[in-house]
Design a protein around this motif. Structure first.
Motif, PDB file in Angstrom:
ATOM      1  N   ARG A 154       0.840  -1.214   0.000  1.00 37.35           N
ATOM      2  CA  ARG A 154       0.000   0.000   0.000  1.00 37.35           C
ATOM      3  C   ARG A 154       0.874   1.263   0.000  1.00 37.35           C
ATOM      4  N   VAL A 155       1.963   1.192   0.769  1.00 35.89           N
ATOM      5  CA  VAL A 155       2.878   2.351   0.786  1.00 35.89           C
ATOM      6  C   VAL A 155       3.495   2.523  -0.613  1.00 35.89           C
ATOM      7  N   ALA A 156       3.833   1.380  -1.248  1.00 29.79           N
ATOM      8  CA  ALA A 156       4.410   1.464  -2.595  1.00 29.79           C
ATOM      9  C   ALA A 156       3.408   2.078  -3.578  1.00 29.79           C
ATOM     10  N   VAL A 157       2.125   1.743  -3.419  1.00 34.15           N
ATOM     11  CA  VAL A 157       1.097   2.332  -4.296  1.00 34.15           C
ATOM     12  C   VAL A 157       0.993   3.840  -4.021  1.00 34.15           C
ATOM     13  N   ALA A 158       1.029   4.216  -2.743  1.00 35.75           N
ATOM     14  CA  ALA A 158       0.962   5.646  -2.395  1.00 35.75           C
ATOM     15  C   ALA A 158       2.154   6.391  -2.989  1.00 35.75           C
ATOM     16  N   ARG A 159       3.341   5.799  -2.884  1.00 34.40           N
ATOM     17  CA  ARG A 159       4.539   6.438  -3.454  1.00 34.40           C
ATOM     18  C   ARG A 159       4.405   6.561  -4.967  1.00 34.40           C
ATOM     19  N   ALA A 160       3.861   5.532  -5.622  1.00 37.36           N
ATOM     20  CA  ALA A 160       3.728   5.565  -7.085  1.00 37.36           C
ATOM     21  C   ALA A 160       2.769   6.660  -7.536  1.00 37.36           C
ATOM     22  N   LEU A 161       1.776   6.964  -6.685  1.00 39.09           N
ATOM     23  CA  LEU A 161       0.719   7.878  -7.137  1.00 39.09           C
ATOM     24  C   LEU A 161       0.816   9.280  -6.563  1.00 39.09           C
ATOM     25  N   ILE A 162       1.822   9.538  -5.738  1.00 38.09           N
ATOM     26  CA  ILE A 162       1.873  10.838  -5.054  1.00 38.09           C
ATOM     27  C   ILE A 162       1.986  12.017  -6.020  1.00 38.09           C
ATOM     28  N   MET A 163       2.596  11.805  -7.170  1.00 35.02           N
ATOM     29  CA  MET A 163       2.735  12.900  -8.136  1.00 35.02           C
ATOM     30  C   MET A 163       1.527  12.972  -9.079  1.00 35.02           C
ATOM     31  N   ASP A 164       0.516  12.138  -8.800  1.00 33.31           N
ATOM     32  CA  ASP A 164      -0.678  12.089  -9.638  1.00 33.31           C
ATOM     33  C   ASP A 164      -0.312  11.832 -11.106  1.00 33.31           C
ATOM     34  N   PRO A 165       0.462  10.776 -11.371  1.00 36.48           N
ATOM     35  CA  PRO A 165       0.922  10.548 -12.740  1.00 36.48           C
ATOM     36  C   PRO A 165      -0.221  10.087 -13.643  1.00 36.48           C
ATOM     37  N   PRO A 166      -0.188  10.444 -14.914  1.00 38.97           N
ATOM     38  CA  PRO A 166      -1.220   9.952 -15.831  1.00 38.97           C
ATOM     39  C   PRO A 166      -1.066   8.469 -16.150  1.00 38.97           C
ATOM     40  N   LEU A 167       0.110   7.885 -15.804  1.00 38.06           N
ATOM     41  CA  LEU A 167       0.373   6.485 -16.149  1.00 38.06           C
ATOM     42  C   LEU A 167       0.916   5.719 -14.940  1.00 38.06           C
ATOM     43  N   LEU A 168       0.267   4.588 -14.637  1.00 37.05           N
ATOM     44  CA  LEU A 168       0.778   3.701 -13.584  1.00 37.05           C
ATOM     45  C   LEU A 168       1.178   2.374 -14.217  1.00 37.05           C
ATOM     46  N   LEU A 169       2.409   1.940 -13.944  1.00 35.12           N
ATOM     47  CA  LEU A 169       2.897   0.659 -14.450  1.00 35.12           C
ATOM     48  C   LEU A 169       3.139  -0.252 -13.261  1.00 35.12           C
ATOM     49  N   ALA A 170       2.604  -1.464 -13.322  1.00 30.25           N
ATOM     50  CA  ALA A 170       2.764  -2.376 -12.189  1.00 30.25           C
ATOM     51  C   ALA A 170       3.271  -3.717 -12.694  1.00 30.25           C
ATOM     52  N   ASP A 171       4.311  -4.238 -12.033  1.00 29.41           N
ATOM     53  CA  ASP A 171       4.895  -5.518 -12.440  1.00 29.41           C
ATOM     54  C   ASP A 171       4.625  -6.541 -11.333  1.00 29.41           C
ATOM     55  N   GLU A 172       3.706  -7.426 -11.595  1.00 22.39           N
ATOM     56  CA  GLU A 172       3.302  -8.477 -10.640  1.00 22.39           C
ATOM     57  C   GLU A 172       3.129  -7.862  -9.237  1.00 22.39           C
ATOM     58  N   PRO A 173       2.224  -6.883  -9.108  1.00 23.33           N
ATOM     59  CA  PRO A 173       2.176  -6.079  -7.884  1.00 23.33           C
ATOM     60  C   PRO A 173       1.773  -6.847  -6.633  1.00 23.33           C
ATOM     61  N   THR A 174       1.154  -8.024  -6.824  1.00 27.52           N
ATOM     62  CA  THR A 174       0.717  -8.759  -5.633  1.00 27.52           C
ATOM     63  C   THR A 174       1.302 -10.168  -5.613  1.00 27.52           C
ATOM     64  N   GLY A 175       2.366 -10.382  -6.398  1.00 24.12           N
ATOM     65  CA  GLY A 175       2.968 -11.710  -6.510  1.00 24.12           C
ATOM     66  C   GLY A 175       3.532 -12.208  -5.198  1.00 24.12           C
ATOM     67  N   ASN A 176       3.800 -11.285  -4.297  1.00 26.26           N
ATOM     68  CA  ASN A 176       4.457 -11.602  -3.043  1.00 26.26           C
ATOM     69  C   ASN A 176       3.470 -11.697  -1.875  1.00 26.26           C
ATOM     70  N   LEU A 177       2.176 -11.564  -2.173  1.00 23.70           N
ATOM     71  CA  LEU A 177       1.185 -11.459  -1.095  1.00 23.70           C
ATOM     72  C   LEU A 177       0.248 -12.665  -1.075  1.00 23.70           C
ATOM     73  N   ASP A 178      -0.368 -12.928   0.069  1.00 24.81           N
ATOM     74  CA  ASP A 178      -1.363 -14.003   0.121  1.00 24.81           C
ATOM     75  C   ASP A 178      -2.592 -13.579  -0.687  1.00 24.81           C
ATOM     76  N   VAL A 179      -3.435 -14.567  -1.011  1.00 27.69           N
ATOM     77  CA  VAL A 179      -4.546 -14.338  -1.948  1.00 27.69           C
ATOM     78  C   VAL A 179      -5.470 -13.210  -1.477  1.00 27.69           C
ATOM     79  N   LYS A 180      -5.805 -13.229  -0.178  1.00 27.23           N
ATOM     80  CA  LYS A 180      -6.769 -12.245   0.342  1.00 27.23           C
ATOM     81  C   LYS A 180      -6.174 -10.824   0.305  1.00 27.23           C
ATOM     82  N   THR A 181      -4.932 -10.704   0.767  1.00 28.30           N
ATOM     83  CA  THR A 181      -4.297  -9.378   0.773  1.00 28.30           C
ATOM     84  C   THR A 181      -4.101  -8.897  -0.671  1.00 28.30           C
ATOM     85  N   GLY A 182      -3.721  -9.839  -1.545  1.00 30.03           N
ATOM     86  CA  GLY A 182      -3.555  -9.500  -2.963  1.00 30.03           C
ATOM     87  C   GLY A 182      -4.848  -8.963  -3.550  1.00 30.03           C
TER      88      GLY A 182
END
Ligand SMILES: Nc1ncnc2c1ncn2[C@@H]1O[C@H](COP(=O)(O)OP(=O)(O)OP(=O)(O)O)[C@@H](O)[C@H]1O
Length: 228
Positions: A154-182
């Protein structure tokens, strides 16, 4: 008026030299995404999805081809100009978040705003608002190592979006998380895509996440196929 696509990539070629030969990973790949669209990039392991994402985010330069983001010719820029452009226009979320472990959630999320030239107070105000949006206001002053995997993402998502970018790129963003948290992070990404009208490109093997995107494309033999 013709609307400028958020991403317009043409003829992307990427080769890697190995000890005994040259691997051609992308061989003339074209990809266009209109502003606001969410796209899943899927395909076999090792086929070139992350390679493509790194080029779309101008973290890597192709051997040939062109990339326009919001009409700007990205690879015509010099490195310093490109870094500034990326800071304002592209947010990244990776499987392993690349947050700075010795710093707090607030300091990590504020980092791109500090880099853009805002002072600490302005940057932290923005970071606090973004962390609140991703449900992390109760952990602002925790260091990264003191957070759970889902909280770190969640912190990584906040950091990615803090500048309000028009483009978000995510590489396997939940590959490291359990199913529910993902699944909670998938929902958050979709909500933010709708709310901020940003273009979102997600590389994933997770079909549940891929199907939440408006469009799915498959990388195969160096090109995109099977547009849906
Ligand atoms: N810097 C590099 N030097 C040499 N080969 C590389 C380099 N980067 C990537 N490759 C190779 O390019 C191919 C594509 O890698 P990439 O990470 O883009 O695949 P992927 O589709 O994202 O895979 P996965 O789904 O397993 O994450 C792989 O065979 C990889 O070994």
């Amino acid at each position: 008026m013709v609307e400028v696509p958020c991403i317009e990539a043409k003829g992307l070629v990427r080769r890697f030299a190995t000890d005994d030969n040259t691997l051609t990973i992308l061989s003339g790949l074209d990809f266009t995404a209109p502003a606001g669209q969410s796209v899943a990039v899927v395909g076999a392991s090792g086929i070139g999805k992350s390679t493509l994402l790194h080029i779309l985010g101008a973290l890597d330069r192709p051997d040939a081809g062109e990339l326009h983001i919001n009409g700007r010719d990205v690879f015509a820029m010099q490195d310093a100009q490109l870094s500034r452009f990326r800071n304002k226009n592209v947010g990244f979320v990776f499987q392993f978040h690349h947050l700075l472990p010795g710093f707090t959630a607030l300091e990590n999320a504020a980092m791109p705003a500090r880099i853009s030239g805002l002072n600490a107070k302005q940057a932290e105000e923005k970071a606090e608002a973004m962390l609140e949006r991703v449900g992390m206001s109760h952990r602002l002053n925790h260091r990264i190592g003191e957070l759970s995997g889902g909280e770190q993402q969640r912190v990584a998502v906040a950091r990615a979006l803090i500048m309000d970018p028009p483009l978000l790129l995510a590489d396997e963003p939940t590959g490291n998380l359990d199913v529910k948290t993902g699944a909670l992070i998938h929902e958050l990404l979709c909500e933010l895509n709708q709310e901020k009208k940003m273009t979102m490109v997600v590389v994933t093997h997770n079909m549940q996440l891929a199907e939440m995107m408006q469009r799915q494309v498959t990388v195969s033999e160096g090109k995109l196929i099977l547009e849906q």
